[in-house]
Enzyme design. Structure first.
Site, short mmCIF file in Angstrom:
data_model
loop_
_atom_site.label_atom_id
_atom_site.label_comp_id
_atom_site.label_asym_id
_atom_site.label_seq_id
_atom_site.Cartn_x
_atom_site.Cartn_y
_atom_site.Cartn_z
N ASN A 154 11.06 31.75 16.77
CA ASN A 154 9.89 30.93 16.44
C ASN A 154 8.70 31.87 16.25
O ASN A 154 8.23 32.49 17.20
CB ASN A 154 9.63 29.94 17.59
CG ASN A 154 8.42 29.05 17.37
OD1 ASN A 154 7.58 29.34 16.51
ND2 ASN A 154 8.32 27.98 18.14
N CYS A 169 1.50 26.41 15.77
CA CYS A 169 2.64 26.47 14.85
C CYS A 169 2.39 25.72 13.53
O CYS A 169 3.15 25.87 12.58
CB CYS A 169 3.89 25.92 15.53
SG CYS A 169 4.35 26.89 16.97
N HIS A 202 8.77 23.88 10.24
CA HIS A 202 8.44 24.96 11.18
C HIS A 202 9.68 25.28 12.00
O HIS A 202 10.33 24.40 12.54
CB HIS A 202 7.29 24.54 12.09
CG HIS A 202 7.17 25.41 13.29
ND1 HIS A 202 7.06 26.79 13.17
CD2 HIS A 202 7.19 25.14 14.62
CE1 HIS A 202 7.00 27.32 14.39
NE2 HIS A 202 7.09 26.34 15.27
#
Ligand code: COA
Length: 324
Positions: free
Chosen positions: A273, A115, A243
């Site tokens: 996500n 990520c 993020h």
């Protein structure tokens, strides 16, 4: 202040989201979960999912093409693809992406930082431009998590989505909006079992609660350090683009940071996500909505598998996102 030094300047922003949308209700129809649980715990309402015939390279090339178009350019000499879900173990995805963009001959490599991949890619590409190794670079975060998420695991199946986001960096003056002012990267491999596709296995496993606990203080410290390094106090930050892992993580980071209310940028409700793609996708939505204005002081902070994290600071440029 710049003394004529070449900096990497963000001049283009592009995205690609697969057409198919999977809502929380869709998932609740086949998993022991509910829209209320997912939305209240994560902030997610829906995510985009690529069809089996669409590869990570397809998503990356579309976002890269959009970023070039956004900058009014047709080429660059470096392509960095940050991804957790490369199409093959070997070779890397980036050369195929470069060729799909008509950039055969450009330097091209993949970067694996889960990520945090976009911030890692931004940092590396900006350093290469500043060093004079490259003149312009596409930094693309592209993910097909649907390929590695266990459809039966409600702990991960509700979280992740597919998509790609890209920026074009070009050499320019350090004083212009869009110049990458500073980046920092970090890691802690003692946590590498917390988000992992175990060797020999197909699916991602995540210890969500433990990741959550580590994400918040690490993101706060990284964001605070990057702001300080460019002379900003937390209250000077106009936009914090973290993020997009979990809305509660982002709200908690923004609160602990002590930045002004209203500066938290989030699009997790619409895309879930999307790992390495999440920051450029969030930037593009915020720019479209007029929530990022030229000159705004922007902090980008990521955290994810590895464990890895990183931050970047820049003043927002005049850039019009293009979507493919
Ligand atoms: N629907 C309904 N219940 C669920 C569920 C779902 N989709 N997923 C888990 N649960 C249940 C659990 O089984 C558990 O039940 P129990 O209390 O009976 O044991 C309960 O909900 C709480 O589980 P927990 O994992 O502690 O939930 P949480 O509040 O931590 O939320 C995440 C889970 C994954 C949303 C959250 O931990 C998270 O976002 N973590 C960070 C992820 C991240 O940052 N990743 C980094 C980058 S990829």
């Amino acid at each position: 202040m710049s003394e004529g030094r070449t900096s990497a300047v963000l001049t283009g922003l592009g995205t690609c989201l697969p057409e198919r949308i999977v809502t929380n209700e869709d998932l609740a129809g086949r998993l022991d979960t509910s829209h209320e649980w997912i939305h209240s715990r994560t902030g997610i309402a829906r995510r985009h999912v690529a069809d089996p015939g669409t590869s990570t390279a397809d998503l990356a090339a579309a976002a890269g093409r959009a970023a070039l178009e956004s900058a009014g350019r047709s080429d660059c000499d470096l392509v960095v693809v940050a991804t957790t879900t490369p199409d093959r173990a070997c070779p890397a995805t980036a050369p195929a992406v470069a060729s799909a963009l008509g950039l055969t001959g450009a330097g091209a490599f993949d970067l694996s930082a889960v990520c945090s991949g976009f911030v890692y890619g931004l940092s590396v590409a900006a350093a290469m431009i500043t060093a004079g190794t490259s003149r312009s670079a596409l930094v693309i975060g592209a993910e097909r998590y649907s390929a590695i998420v266990d459809p039966e695991d409600r702990g991960t199946a509700v979280i992740f989505g597919d998509g790609a986001g890209a920026v074009l960096l070009e050499g320019g003056d350090a004083d212009v909006p869009g110049a990458v002012l500073r980046t920092e990267l970090g890691s802690d491999g003692t946590g590498n079992e917390l988000i992992t596709v175990p060797p020999g296995e197909r699916y991602l496993r995540m210890q969500g609660r433990e990741v959550y606990t580590r994400a918040v203080p690490t993101m706060v410290e990284s964001a605070r350090r990057i702001a300080e390094s460019v002379g900003w106090r937390p209250e000077d930050i106009d936009a914090f683009v973290g993020h997009q892992a979990n809305l509660r993580i982002l709200e908690s980071v923004a609160k602990r940071l002590g930045m002004p209310p209203g500066g938290l940028i989030t699009n997790i409700e619409d895309v879930g996500n999307t790992a390495a793609a999440s920051i450029p996708l969030a930037l593009a939505q915020a720019a479209d909505q007029g929530r990022l204005q030229r000159g705004d002081r922007v902090v980008l902070t990521a955290f994810g598998g590895g464990l890895t994290w990183g931050s970047a600071a820049l003043h927002w440029p005049d850039v019009r996102p293009v979507h493919r």
